[in-house]
Write a protein that holds these residues in place. Structure first.
Motif, PDB file in Angstrom:
ATOM      1  N   THR A 189      30.656  38.667  48.439  1.00 24.12           N
ATOM      2  CA  THR A 189      31.738  38.602  48.220  1.00 24.12           C
ATOM      3  C   THR A 189      31.980  37.999  46.384  1.00 24.12           C
ATOM      4  O   THR A 189      31.469  36.621  46.236  1.00 24.12           O
ATOM      5  N   ASN A 190      32.355  38.347  45.294  1.00 28.01           N
ATOM      6  CA  ASN A 190      33.288  37.568  44.236  1.00 28.01           C
ATOM      7  C   ASN A 190      34.239  36.620  44.697  1.00 28.01           C
ATOM      8  O   ASN A 190      35.349  36.697  44.749  1.00 28.01           O
ATOM      9  N   PRO A 191      34.091  35.144  44.840  1.00 30.00           N
ATOM     10  CA  PRO A 191      34.917  34.459  45.530  1.00 30.00           C
ATOM     11  C   PRO A 191      36.605  34.514  44.426  1.00 30.00           C
ATOM     12  O   PRO A 191      37.707  33.768  44.987  1.00 30.00           O
ATOM     13  N   THR A 192      36.219  34.495  43.489  1.00 31.07           N
ATOM     14  CA  THR A 192      37.150  34.995  42.752  1.00 31.07           C
ATOM     15  C   THR A 192      38.170  35.816  42.395  1.00 31.07           C
ATOM     16  O   THR A 192      39.613  35.742  42.265  1.00 31.07           O
ATOM     17  N   CYS A 193      38.168  36.706  43.039  1.00 30.61           N
ATOM     18  CA  CYS A 193      38.844  37.978  43.087  1.00 30.61           C
ATOM     19  C   CYS A 193      38.747  38.818  44.467  1.00 30.61           C
ATOM     20  O   CYS A 193      39.976  39.515  44.838  1.00 30.61           O
ATOM     21  N   GLY A 194      37.837  38.201  44.942  1.00 33.17           N
ATOM     22  CA  GLY A 194      37.828  39.066  46.277  1.00 33.17           C
ATOM     23  C   GLY A 194      36.815  40.545  46.540  1.00 33.17           C
ATOM     24  O   GLY A 194      36.841  40.821  47.313  1.00 33.17           O
ATOM     25  N   ASP A 195      36.601  40.658  45.882  1.00 27.97           N
ATOM     26  CA  ASP A 195      35.739  41.953  45.116  1.00 27.97           C
ATOM     27  C   ASP A 195      34.845  42.264  45.944  1.00 27.97           C
ATOM     28  O   ASP A 195      33.666  40.821  45.762  1.00 27.97           O
ATOM     29  N   THR A 196      33.680  43.089  46.967  1.00 28.05           N
ATOM     30  CA  THR A 196      32.657  42.965  47.439  1.00 28.05           C
ATOM     31  C   THR A 196      31.925  44.106  46.928  1.00 28.05           C
ATOM     32  O   THR A 196      31.700  45.088  46.201  1.00 28.05           O
TER      33      THR A 196
ATOM     34  N   LYS B 229      32.956  47.158  45.644  1.00 28.01           N
ATOM     35  CA  LYS B 229      34.032  48.116  45.313  1.00 28.01           C
ATOM     36  C   LYS B 229      34.173  46.848  44.022  1.00 28.01           C
ATOM     37  O   LYS B 229      34.860  45.319  44.617  1.00 28.01           O
ATOM     38  N   GLY B 230      34.553  47.481  43.178  1.00 25.05           N
ATOM     39  CA  GLY B 230      34.902  45.649  42.841  1.00 25.05           C
ATOM     40  C   GLY B 230      35.223  46.349  40.771  1.00 25.05           C
ATOM     41  O   GLY B 230      35.657  48.220  40.655  1.00 25.05           O
ATOM     42  N   CYS B 231      34.802  45.492  39.618  1.00 25.55           N
ATOM     43  CA  CYS B 231      36.078  46.328  38.122  1.00 25.55           C
ATOM     44  C   CYS B 231      35.119  46.744  37.318  1.00 25.55           C
ATOM     45  O   CYS B 231      33.317  46.791  37.753  1.00 25.55           O
ATOM     46  N   LEU B 232      35.220  46.992  36.317  1.00 25.46           N
ATOM     47  CA  LEU B 232      33.953  48.224  35.996  1.00 25.46           C
ATOM     48  C   LEU B 232      32.438  46.980  35.629  1.00 25.46           C
ATOM     49  O   LEU B 232      31.749  47.708  35.855  1.00 25.46           O
ATOM     50  N   ILE B 233      32.928  45.941  35.391  1.00 23.29           N
ATOM     51  CA  ILE B 233      31.385  45.480  34.685  1.00 23.29           C
ATOM     52  C   ILE B 233      31.053  45.010  35.616  1.00 23.29           C
ATOM     53  O   ILE B 233      29.474  45.152  36.068  1.00 23.29           O
ATOM     54  N   SER B 234      31.222  44.814  37.442  1.00 23.12           N
ATOM     55  CA  SER B 234      30.585  44.677  38.633  1.00 23.12           C
ATOM     56  C   SER B 234      29.823  46.031  38.718  1.00 23.12           C
ATOM     57  O   SER B 234      28.668  45.612  39.347  1.00 23.12           O
ATOM     58  N   VAL B 235      30.516  46.652  38.795  1.00 23.42           N
ATOM     59  CA  VAL B 235      29.767  47.976  38.990  1.00 23.42           C
ATOM     60  C   VAL B 235      28.857  48.853  37.850  1.00 23.42           C
ATOM     61  O   VAL B 235      27.658  48.870  38.527  1.00 23.42           O
TER      62      VAL B 235
ATOM     63  N   ALA C 102      34.718  34.026  34.199  1.00 22.17           N
ATOM     64  CA  ALA C 102      35.449  35.325  35.422  1.00 22.17           C
ATOM     65  C   ALA C 102      34.743  36.154  34.904  1.00 22.17           C
ATOM     66  O   ALA C 102      34.445  36.887  36.034  1.00 22.17           O
ATOM     67  N   ARG C 103      34.609  36.897  33.805  1.00 22.73           N
ATOM     68  CA  ARG C 103      34.124  38.252  33.976  1.00 22.73           C
ATOM     69  C   ARG C 103      32.148  38.021  34.009  1.00 22.73           C
ATOM     70  O   ARG C 103      31.536  38.505  34.770  1.00 22.73           O
ATOM     71  N   GLU C 104      31.795  36.752  33.528  1.00 21.37           N
ATOM     72  CA  GLU C 104      30.299  36.384  33.713  1.00 21.37           C
ATOM     73  C   GLU C 104      29.647  36.415  35.630  1.00 21.37           C
ATOM     74  O   GLU C 104      29.007  37.410  36.282  1.00 21.37           O
ATOM     75  N   LYS C 105      31.130  36.699  36.316  1.00 22.19           N
ATOM     76  CA  LYS C 105      30.707  36.235  37.555  1.00 22.19           C
ATOM     77  C   LYS C 105      30.597  37.519  38.361  1.00 22.19           C
ATOM     78  O   LYS C 105      30.018  38.254  39.493  1.00 22.19           O
ATOM     79  N   CYS C 106      32.045  38.765  37.938  1.00 22.99           N
ATOM     80  CA  CYS C 106      31.563  40.073  38.177  1.00 22.99           C
ATOM     81  C   CYS C 106      30.425  40.612  37.879  1.00 22.99           C
ATOM     82  O   CYS C 106      30.131  41.265  38.553  1.00 22.99           O
ATOM     83  N   ALA C 107      29.870  39.693  36.726  1.00 26.91           N
ATOM     84  CA  ALA C 107      28.295  40.741  36.364  1.00 26.91           C
ATOM     85  C   ALA C 107      27.318  40.522  36.795  1.00 26.91           C
ATOM     86  O   ALA C 107      26.713  40.956  37.587  1.00 26.91           O
TER      87      ALA C 107
HETATM   88 FE1  FES Z   1      36.691  41.133  40.991  1.00 30.49          FE
HETATM   89 FE2  FES Z   1      34.953  41.988  38.772  1.00 30.49          FE
HETATM   90  S1  FES Z   1      37.429  41.527  39.117  1.00 30.49           S
HETATM   91  S2  FES Z   1      34.201  41.638  40.768  1.00 30.49           S
END
Ligand code: FES
Length: 131
Positions: free
Chosen positions: A34-41, A61-67, A104-109
């Motif tokens: 889980t990304n603690p900053t947004c809760g996406d998994t 289940k996350g943003c464009l960058i994470s997928v 923040a976006r690095e955490k997604c990536a």
């Molecule tokens: Fe949640 Fe990017 S905003 S993984």
């Protein structure tokens, strides 16, 4: 056209058509990160044969960058030896995206990278227990 637009197109392409998206039945390792900053998994699964990642899949289940980052990472590590994967650092992973990202976006990536590295550590731990 700037390089950023070209690289964004690559990321967008991976987001629209993520490679290796899905689950593996009876994987050697699986994890939910889980990304603690947004809760996406991301749920990630690997099969390992003869010290190589023979299959890798994920459900993000996350943003464009994470997928997109998960898709690019999965392509890069499929077929590679575990030892080779362990030498990959965060800078390498971020470099493969070709974009400068804020913290923040690095955490997604790096969500998929963190998941993969934890699975590799768990797998190696279990292998050592068996020896
Ligand atoms: Fe949640 Fe990017 S905003 S993984």
């Amino acid at each position: 056209m700037s390089d950023d637009i070209i690289y964004s197109a690559i990321i967008d392409e991976h987001y629209q058509e993520p490679r290796n998206f899905g689950k593996i039945e009876n994987p050697d390792e699986q994890i939910m990160e889980t990304n603690p900053t947004c809760g996406d998994t991301i749920a990630m699964y690997v099969r390992i044969n003869d010290g190589r990642v023979s299959d890798i899949k994920y459900v993000a289940k996350g943003c464009l960058i994470s997928v997109a980052a998960a898709s690019i990472l999965s392509e890069n590590v499929e077929g590679k030896r575990i030892e080779e994967i362990e030498t990959m650092n965060k800078k390498d992973v971020l470099g493969n995206l070709g974009l400068e990202l804020g913290p923040a976006r690095e955490k997604c990536a790096l969500l998929s990278y963190d998941a993969l590295m934890k699975m590799i550590r768990d797998y190696k731990g279990k292998s050592e227990d068996r020896t």
